[in-house]
Scaffold this motif. Structure first.
Motif, short mmCIF file in Angstrom:
data_model
loop_
_atom_site.label_atom_id
_atom_site.label_comp_id
_atom_site.label_asym_id
_atom_site.label_seq_id
_atom_site.Cartn_x
_atom_site.Cartn_y
_atom_site.Cartn_z
N GLY A 68 0.89 -1.33 -0.09
CA GLY A 68 -0.29 -0.16 -0.12
C GLY A 68 1.37 1.12 -0.22
N VAL A 69 1.09 1.41 -1.12
CA VAL A 69 1.77 2.96 -1.08
C VAL A 69 1.37 4.30 -2.01
N ARG A 70 0.31 3.93 -2.38
CA ARG A 70 -0.63 5.07 -3.22
C ARG A 70 -0.32 5.98 -2.90
N GLY A 71 0.55 7.38 -3.38
CA GLY A 71 0.61 8.63 -2.78
C GLY A 71 1.54 9.05 -1.80
N ARG A 72 2.47 7.94 -1.66
CA ARG A 72 3.39 7.93 -1.03
C ARG A 72 4.59 7.47 -1.19
N ALA A 80 20.53 1.47 -10.15
CA ALA A 80 19.38 0.83 -10.50
C ALA A 80 18.20 0.38 -12.38
N CYS A 81 17.88 -0.15 -12.71
CA CYS A 81 17.09 -0.58 -14.11
C CYS A 81 15.42 0.48 -13.63
N SER A 82 15.31 1.18 -14.77
CA SER A 82 13.86 2.23 -14.98
C SER A 82 12.46 1.05 -14.49
N ALA A 83 13.10 -0.04 -14.64
CA ALA A 83 11.54 -1.10 -13.77
C ALA A 83 11.74 -0.79 -12.80
N LEU A 84 12.74 -0.17 -12.34
CA LEU A 84 12.15 0.11 -10.27
C LEU A 84 11.19 1.15 -10.36
N LEU A 85 11.40 2.25 -11.13
CA LEU A 85 10.49 3.80 -11.55
C LEU A 85 9.30 3.66 -11.32
N ASN A 86 9.49 2.32 -13.29
CA ASN A 86 7.94 1.48 -13.42
C ASN A 86 6.85 1.44 -12.31
N ALA A 87 7.63 0.24 -11.15
CA ALA A 87 6.59 -0.20 -10.72
C ALA A 87 6.26 0.35 -9.59
N VAL A 88 6.67 1.57 -8.93
CA VAL A 88 6.10 2.80 -7.77
C VAL A 88 5.51 3.68 -9.13
N ASN A 89 5.56 3.97 -10.10
CA ASN A 89 4.08 4.79 -10.46
C ASN A 89 3.31 3.71 -10.66
N LEU A 90 3.26 2.43 -10.84
CA LEU A 90 2.38 1.70 -11.42
C LEU A 90 1.60 1.41 -10.25
N GLY A 92 1.15 3.62 -8.03
CA GLY A 92 0.63 5.34 -7.70
C GLY A 92 1.72 5.50 -6.29
N GLY A 93 3.05 5.03 -6.39
CA GLY A 93 4.04 5.25 -4.95
C GLY A 93 4.50 6.68 -5.80
N VAL A 94 5.06 7.56 -5.19
CA VAL A 94 6.19 8.28 -5.74
C VAL A 94 7.86 7.74 -5.53
N PRO A 95 8.68 8.34 -5.95
CA PRO A 95 9.88 7.07 -5.83
C PRO A 95 10.57 8.42 -5.17
N ALA A 96 11.37 7.78 -4.18
CA ALA A 96 11.87 8.88 -3.88
C ALA A 96 13.36 8.37 -3.41
N ALA A 113 18.51 5.83 4.88
CA ALA A 113 17.80 6.49 5.75
C ALA A 113 17.77 8.55 5.61
N ALA A 114 18.60 8.41 4.39
CA ALA A 114 18.59 9.75 3.96
C ALA A 114 17.16 10.52 3.26
N ALA A 115 17.00 9.52 2.83
CA ALA A 115 15.97 9.26 1.82
C ALA A 115 14.25 9.57 2.51
N MET A 116 14.68 8.93 3.99
CA MET A 116 13.31 9.00 4.83
C MET A 116 12.37 9.96 4.85
N THR A 117 11.58 10.27 4.99
CA THR A 117 11.09 11.34 5.45
C THR A 117 9.27 10.86 6.19
N LYS A 118 8.36 11.85 6.29
CA LYS A 118 7.20 11.38 7.24
C LYS A 118 6.40 10.34 6.53
N ASN A 119 6.58 10.62 4.89
CA ASN A 119 5.42 10.03 3.82
C ASN A 119 6.39 8.99 3.21
N THR A 120 7.49 8.13 3.79
CA THR A 120 8.19 7.20 2.97
C THR A 120 6.91 5.74 3.60
N ALA A 121 6.89 5.14 2.64
CA ALA A 121 5.85 4.14 2.56
C ALA A 121 6.47 3.04 2.74
#
Ligand SMILES: Cc1ncc(COP(=O)(O)O)c(C=O)c1O
Length: 348
Positions: A68-72, A80-90, A92-96, A113-121
């Motif tokens: 459950g990552v929608r909107g997060r 890494a390969c672009s498959a990771l971006l595709n999976a996150v976008n599919l 409904g997540g936001v790649p960080a 840890a440097a990329a973590m925010t309150k909105n990390t799913a």
């Protein structure tokens, strides 16, 4: 002289027999071969649930949906390969996007840890090029981890390393550690994740409607997968012995060497050339009939047009890492030709 390919699947009579068995059965969609492949794959990795799908990116997508990552935000390493971006976008997540370690090329607990925010799913942590990432350390950040074993199949499981992510995903694309043409797997001990993933790929004859996906693996692919599982440990042994040969034979050349990490599957063997000569070296090798490549085609922060200054390690690796041929059928004779050509390419 024939070109030495960068990658090559190891296929033979066992795969031909497996395909013949499926064709003779007349059942070519998702059926008994898929069920058997899932059982055998889960048992090999000593985990409870395996769900076979039609690609690694499908596996990543539904693993993220099950979390459950929608909107997060979902943390992904830049190298890494672009498959990771595709999976996150599919999903409904936001790649960080996070930088990686300069030596292992992996996401680490610190870079994540440097990329973590309150909105990390969630975090996607690949074992990049087959080098084991510190999943136990990354899990301590307290968000679900999808362990991406697309490049490390065979390093994990019976007699090998342990899977530690909330879900692990695999790819059986033609160049991978074992191949079914296209294919993937989600593996987990979490019954809820397994249930959601299974539900998402079972869309026909359902009473309710929700968005589900035609991601099932076919019995054709599963039969090949079952045939490839048997020699998998020998595939990994062969890769490791070619890696050892490369370490020994290349040690006096002015090249950076990959890490000698415990459990490394050597899906890729990436040496580092001096800055500014990577493209030239690839072209030289091509003329010498050796197919070599950038180990990652393009880092993810570049696709997203993020400032390169935020990803110094990835940028440095991207400018130097040269992936040379490594696969079981290359053998030491093939590897010797690669070493010779590489020596000439860098002018020694
Ligand atoms: C680390 C990693 N994860 C996932 C994938 C996606 O796998 P597939 O090509 O089977 O969709 C790839 C693709 O090469 C990959 O390198």
């Amino acid at each position: 002289m024939k070109t030495i390919n960068h990658s090559k699947p190891t296929l033979g009579n066992a795969e031909i027999a497996a395909l013949a068995r499926v064709i003779k059965s007349g059942f070519i969609t998702s059926g008994p071969e898929v069920a058997a492949f899932e059982r055998e794959f889960a048992a090999f990795h000593e985990l409870k649930h395996a769900v076979a799908v039609n690609s690694g990116v499908s596996a990543l997508h539904i693993a993220l949906e099950s979390i459950g990552v929608r909107g997060r935000e979902v943390i992904v390493p830049s190298y890494a390969c672009s498959a990771l971006l595709n999976a996150v976008n599919l999903a409904g997540g936001v790649p960080a996007v996070a930088d990686v370690d300069r030596i292992t090329y992996n996401l680490t607990p610190e870079t994540a840890a440097a990329a973590m925010t309150k909105n990390t799913a969630a975090i996607i942590a690949p074992h990049i090029l087959g080098c084991p990432a510190d999943i136990a350390g990354i899990k301590k950040l307290g968000v679900p981890v999808v362990e991406d074993c697309a490049m490390a199949l065979g390093a994990f499981g019976r007699g090998g390393l342990k899977i530690r992510g909330d879900a692990a995903i695999f790819s059986f694309y033609g160049t991978k550690m074992m191949a079914t043409g296209q294919g993937g797997m989600v593996l987990t001990n979490n019954s809820r994740i397994a249930g959601v993933v299974r539900d998402l790929i079972t869309y026909d004859c359902r009473d309710d409607y929700k968005l589900r996906y035609n991601y099932q693996m076919t019995d054709v692919a599963a039969a090949m997968g079952r045939a490839q599982m048997k020699p998998l440990p020998s595939f990994v042994r062969a890769r490791r012995s070619i890696a050892k040969f490369y370490f020994d034979s290349l040690k006096d050349l002015p090249l950076g060497m990959p890490p000698r990490a415990t459990g490394h599957a050597y899906f890729r063997f990436a040496v580092e050339v001096a800055a500014g000569v990577l493209d030239k070296t690839i072209k030289f090798l091509e003329r010498a009939l050796i197919e070599a490549k950038k180990a990652v085609y393009k880092p993810l922060h570049r696709y997203l047009k993020l400032s390169s200054a935020r990803f110094p390690n990835t940028e440095e690796i991207y400018s130097r890492a040269l992936s040379i041929p490594i696969y079981p059928s290359l053998g030491i004779p093939g590897a010797k030709k690669v070493v010779c050509a590489l020596g000439r390419a860098i002018g020694t």
